[in-house]
Design an enzyme around this catalytic site. Structure first.
Site, PDB file in Angstrom:
ATOM      1  N   ASP A   1     -13.092  58.694 115.090  1.00  0.00           N
ATOM      2  CA  ASP A   1     -14.143  59.013 114.119  1.00  0.00           C
ATOM      3  C   ASP A   1     -15.396  59.424 114.894  1.00  0.00           C
ATOM      4  O   ASP A   1     -15.941  58.631 115.659  1.00  0.00           O
ATOM      5  CB  ASP A   1     -14.396  57.772 113.255  1.00  0.00           C
TER       6      ASP A   1
ATOM      7  N   ASP B   1     -19.920  64.076 110.092  1.00  0.00           N
ATOM      8  CA  ASP B   1     -19.181  62.827 110.288  1.00  0.00           C
ATOM      9  C   ASP B   1     -17.727  63.133 109.936  1.00  0.00           C
ATOM     10  O   ASP B   1     -17.441  63.554 108.805  1.00  0.00           O
ATOM     11  CB  ASP B   1     -19.799  61.782 109.336  1.00  0.00           C
TER      12      ASP B   1
ATOM     13  N   HIS C   1     -19.611  58.270 101.566  1.00  0.00           N
ATOM     14  CA  HIS C   1     -21.050  58.008 101.461  1.00  0.00           C
ATOM     15  C   HIS C   1     -21.870  59.282 101.480  1.00  0.00           C
ATOM     16  O   HIS C   1     -21.477  60.268 102.108  1.00  0.00           O
ATOM     17  CB  HIS C   1     -21.490  57.115 102.630  1.00  0.00           C
TER      18      HIS C   1
ATOM     19  N   HIS D   1     -25.730  56.734 106.014  1.00  0.00           N
ATOM     20  CA  HIS D   1     -25.203  56.167 104.770  1.00  0.00           C
ATOM     21  C   HIS D   1     -26.333  56.139 103.745  1.00  0.00           C
ATOM     22  O   HIS D   1     -27.072  55.171 103.645  1.00  0.00           O
ATOM     23  CB  HIS D   1     -24.634  54.775 104.995  1.00  0.00           C
TER      24      HIS D   1
ATOM     25  N   GLU E   1     -13.959  59.721 102.913  1.00  0.00           N
ATOM     26  CA  GLU E   1     -13.113  59.150 103.961  1.00  0.00           C
ATOM     27  C   GLU E   1     -12.094  58.152 103.428  1.00  0.00           C
ATOM     28  O   GLU E   1     -12.314  56.956 103.467  1.00  0.00           O
ATOM     29  CB  GLU E   1     -13.942  58.531 105.090  1.00  0.00           C
TER      30      GLU E   1
ATOM     31  N   GLU F   1     -11.349  62.032 107.420  1.00  0.00           N
ATOM     32  CA  GLU F   1     -12.714  62.190 106.897  1.00  0.00           C
ATOM     33  C   GLU F   1     -13.291  63.572 107.163  1.00  0.00           C
ATOM     34  O   GLU F   1     -13.125  64.128 108.252  1.00  0.00           O
ATOM     35  CB  GLU F   1     -13.645  61.148 107.559  1.00  0.00           C
TER      36      GLU F   1
HETATM   37 MN    MN Z   1     -16.876  58.584 110.139  1.00  0.00          MN
HETATM   38 MN    MN Z   2     -18.374  58.209 107.346  1.00  0.00          MN
END
Ligand code: MN
Ligand code: MN
Length: 296
Positions: free
Chosen positions: A85, A96, A157, A165, A190, A281
């Site tokens: 990630d 992200d 998020h 976030h 995600e 994600e």
């Molecule tokens: Mn992530």
């Molecule tokens: Mn994330």
């Protein structure tokens, strides 16, 4: 969003995407976790972006919030199920993104497909104005149809500038909520799929931290640590590895800051029943008709 915000967001997303592929491609038997995260983070910097959060390497029943400590020797083993990630940002606009790979074996191909397909199904229907529980419902149904469960206490998020976030949480199951996804926002979706019961709990402290605020009387190395964190991006997560060069006795120093409440340490998150976990994600820019995948 500022005029050039979306352009920076696209660029950061593209770098994060390439970094994810680079990192996942390096995951092989006997390679150290450290080698992967260091290569990923060096690549992001080399591309002219900043690292938005320590590269997460979550293995098997660990779902999230693990990054190696300085000098850590842990190596991937045959059969490991590995989530990579990564986050890159340009001027605070964060991409992200994550994917899951298996080391050598092909035991968890379906489990890996479940989180990937859940994300793809969500992306197919996503647009400004859709209800968040509809997205969750699609994720859940996709996983259930393949024989797996979503992790219910991990969510997608909203992302805002310098805020990983922000605002909404996007459930990975039908939570019957009544919130809607606003057009013009950026969200990370995600889905986490598992062979277990579908829940994570906090385990011990990870090497991922976030600044809270300076409190009390500080020792010299604590002051230096906070100063180093603040010259980076004080609102984004950081790791012990990033302070290693400047801060003496970094592990002990950070422990002291955590105890004093100046720094928060994210706990490692594991599936409660020890189930294997896959994750996929993307960061999306939401439009009225659909979305643009920023981390494609
Ligand atoms: Mn992530
Ligand atoms: Mn994330």
């Amino acid at each position: 969003m500022e005029d050039d915000g979306l352009e920076k967001w696209k660029e950061a997303g593209s770098i994060a995407s390439k970094a994810r592929e680079l990192g996942a491609g390096l995951v092989e038997e006997d390679v150290t976790y450290l080698e992967v995260v260091e290569t990923v983070e060096a690549y992001i910097l080399d591309q002219g972006a900043q690292v938005a959060f320590p590269t997460n390497i979550a293995v098997n029943d660990v779902a999230a919030h693990y990054t190696p400590r300085p000098g850590e020797k842990t190596r991937f083993r045959y059969g490991d199920l590995v989530k990579v990630d990564v986050g890159a940002h340009i001027d605070g606009y964060i991409g992200d993104t994550a994917k899951t790979v298996e080391v050598g074996s092909a035991t968890y191909t379906q489990l890996i497909q479940a989180s990937k397909k859940a994300l793809e199904s969500a992306i197919e229907v996503i647009r400004g104005g859709i209800s968040l529980s509809t997205i969750g419902s699609i994720v859940e149904r996709t996983m259930n149809s393949m024989g797996f469960k979503p992790i219910v206490n991990l969510t997608g998020h909203g992302i805002e500038r310098f805020d990983l976030h922000a605002g909404i949480s996007v459930p990975n199951y039908d939570d019957r909520g009544r919130e809607f996804l606003p057009e013009g926002t950026v969200v990370a979706i995600e889905p986490f799929a598992t062979t277990g019961v579908g829940e994570v709990r906090s385990y011990k402290r990870s090497n991922i931290y976030r600044m809270v605020r300076a409190r009390g009387r500080l020792k010299e190395e604590q002051r230096l640590a906070l100063e180093t964190i603040q010259t980076g991006n004080p609102h984004l997560p950081f790791s012990e590895r990033w302070l290693e060069e400047r801060v003496p006795r970094v592990e002990k120093t950070l422990k002291g800051l955590v105890r004093a409440g100046s720094v928060y340490s994210y706990p490692i998150l594991r599936e409660v029943s020890g189930g294997m976990v896959s994750q996929w994600e993307h960061t999306l820019y939401i439009t009225d008709k659909g979305c643009r995948i920023l981390t494609y």
